[in-house]
Design a protein around this motif. Structure first.
Motif, PDB file in Angstrom:
ATOM      1  N   LYS A   1      -5.540 -19.514  14.177  1.00 23.84           N
ATOM      2  CA  LYS A   1      -4.778 -18.978  13.037  1.00 23.84           C
ATOM      3  C   LYS A   1      -3.375 -19.409  13.051  1.00 23.84           C
ATOM      4  O   LYS A   1      -2.434 -19.076  14.358  1.00 23.84           O
ATOM      5  CB  LYS A   1      -5.058 -17.360  13.112  1.00 23.84           C
ATOM      6  N   ALA A   2      -2.541 -19.891  12.251  1.00 25.96           N
ATOM      7  CA  ALA A   2      -1.118 -20.424  11.983  1.00 25.96           C
ATOM      8  C   ALA A   2      -0.415 -19.265  12.339  1.00 25.96           C
ATOM      9  O   ALA A   2      -0.483 -18.234  11.521  1.00 25.96           O
ATOM     10  CB  ALA A   2      -0.897 -21.199  10.818  1.00 25.96           C
ATOM     11  N   GLY A   3       0.378 -19.530  13.401  1.00 22.18           N
ATOM     12  CA  GLY A   3       1.714 -18.231  13.520  1.00 22.18           C
ATOM     13  C   GLY A   3       0.999 -17.142  14.434  1.00 22.18           C
ATOM     14  O   GLY A   3       2.002 -16.302  14.568  1.00 22.18           O
ATOM     15  N   ASP A   4      -0.032 -17.306  14.938  1.00 22.67           N
ATOM     16  CA  ASP A   4      -0.552 -16.305  15.575  1.00 22.67           C
ATOM     17  C   ASP A   4      -0.521 -16.680  17.368  1.00 22.67           C
ATOM     18  O   ASP A   4      -1.214 -17.727  17.645  1.00 22.67           O
ATOM     19  CB  ASP A   4      -2.062 -15.782  15.215  1.00 22.67           C
ATOM     20  N   THR A   5       0.260 -16.081  17.954  1.00 24.86           N
ATOM     21  CA  THR A   5       0.330 -16.436  19.449  1.00 24.86           C
ATOM     22  C   THR A   5      -0.977 -16.212  20.237  1.00 24.86           C
ATOM     23  O   THR A   5      -1.193 -17.236  20.958  1.00 24.86           O
ATOM     24  CB  THR A   5       1.519 -15.666  19.916  1.00 24.86           C
ATOM     25  N   LEU A   6      -1.746 -15.146  20.076  1.00 21.83           N
ATOM     26  CA  LEU A   6      -2.762 -14.797  20.821  1.00 21.83           C
ATOM     27  C   LEU A   6      -3.984 -16.030  20.505  1.00 21.83           C
ATOM     28  O   LEU A   6      -4.402 -16.401  21.385  1.00 21.83           O
ATOM     29  CB  LEU A   6      -3.147 -13.359  20.578  1.00 21.83           C
TER      30      LEU A   6
END
Length: 306
Positions: free
Chosen positions: A11-16
């Motif tokens: 998922k773009a922009g999701d660090t985890l």
């Protein structure tokens, strides 16, 4: 299943999600697997590059995110017959995804895939195209669009809410004209998304059926209708003086529909394939938990089972 080449989309922009993607890539590369990895989101579509740059057959796709990330993967990978292992990392409801707990035993996950110790759930999809011309001679004026949840025909405007007037045909026969916010044409998978929010029916994803549901119709007699999978649903925009009618696929803009155009929606030729790791998988359990039905919160003793 072989693991020679695998897609990992996070998922773009999701660090985890990105962290788990890198961890998974390291594990797979240690097994000798070639990994194609990239972000997936509203402004990021890695799948054309993945498919074009694959040096060999892609064995599966690991998709880390929520339902939106899984839907994007299905639209692009279903025509190629690539199975999807979707895991809820950074998502919300997660109707289409496995829990993160399944991925936390990473070595075990890859071995299960190699040993074919999993199930594959195939889900019906929809395809749509826009046509121009008269009833007797129509020419396609758009690409083919795919959706796993639903196709939606409704207007979009930056400055006001617009009421649309849409005429619907089923297999060439006029059924009704709807005045309201638009129409949803849904698969059984999509029946628990936009369709159920519009007061449509919930269908088991093992079925093949098409549901047509009006969005906020200005008529109490306008109701959802469930159709056999072989039907063709044709939608004509009427009285669209401001040229605002759009075709949406799984909530993503597909194309504009101009006056005189018609959009035909039917069951797609391909199906989405999802890898199921949970041995206790139950669709009804998913409904109880994700929709928070009252029966999941109120517990009565049922002595009749004994």
């Amino acid at each position: 299943m072989q693991l020679n080449q695998v897609i990992i989309a996070h998922k773009a922009g999701d660090t985890l999600s990105q962290q788990w993607a890198q961890k998974s890539a390291d594990q797979l590369e240690a097994l000798g697997c070639d990994v194609l990895m990239g972000p997936s989101g509203a402004r990021d579509n890695p799948y054309p590059v993945f498919l074009a740059s694959a040096s060999q057959q892609i064995d599966c796709a690991l998709v880390l995110g929520g339902d939106g990330t899984a839907l994007a993967a299905a639209r692009h990978l279903a025509p190629a017959g690539i199975p999807i292992l979707a895991v809820n990392v950074g998502g919300h409801l997660g109707f289409l995804t496995e829990s993160l707990e399944e991925l936390q035993q990473q070595t075990s996950v890859w071995q299960r895939l190699l040993d074919d110790r999993f199930a594959v759930q195939r889900r019906m999809m929809l395809q749509a195209a826009v046509f121009a011309g008269n009833r007797h001679h129509l020419e396609p004026v758009s690409d083919r669009y795919l959706a796993l949840n639903e196709m939606c025909v409704k207007p979009a405007s930056a400055d006001r809410m617009i009421t649309s007037i849409l005429e619907i045909e089923i297999d060439g026969e006029v059924v009704d004209q709807y005045q309201g916010d638009g129409l949803i044409v849904s698969t059984p998978t999509g029946s628990t998304c936009y369709t159920v929010a519009a007061n449509g029916p919930i269908l088991h994803p093992g079925m093949e059926a098409i549901t047509v549901t009006p969005i906020c119709p200005l008529s109490l007699s306008s109701r959802a209708i469930v159709l056999p999978p072989g039907c063709v649903v044709s939608i004509w925009p009427l009285a669209d003086q401001e040229l605002t009618t759009k075709l949406w696929m799984d909530g993503v803009l597909g194309t504009s529909i101009w006056p005189g155009h018609r959009v035909d929606i039917r069951m797609a030729e391909c199906q989405a394939s999802f890898i199921i790791l949970r041995e206790d998988y139950s669709y009804y359990k998913t409904l109880r938990e994700k929709l928070q039905w009252a029966g999941a919160r109120i517990r009565y003793t049922n002595n009749h089972r004994n």
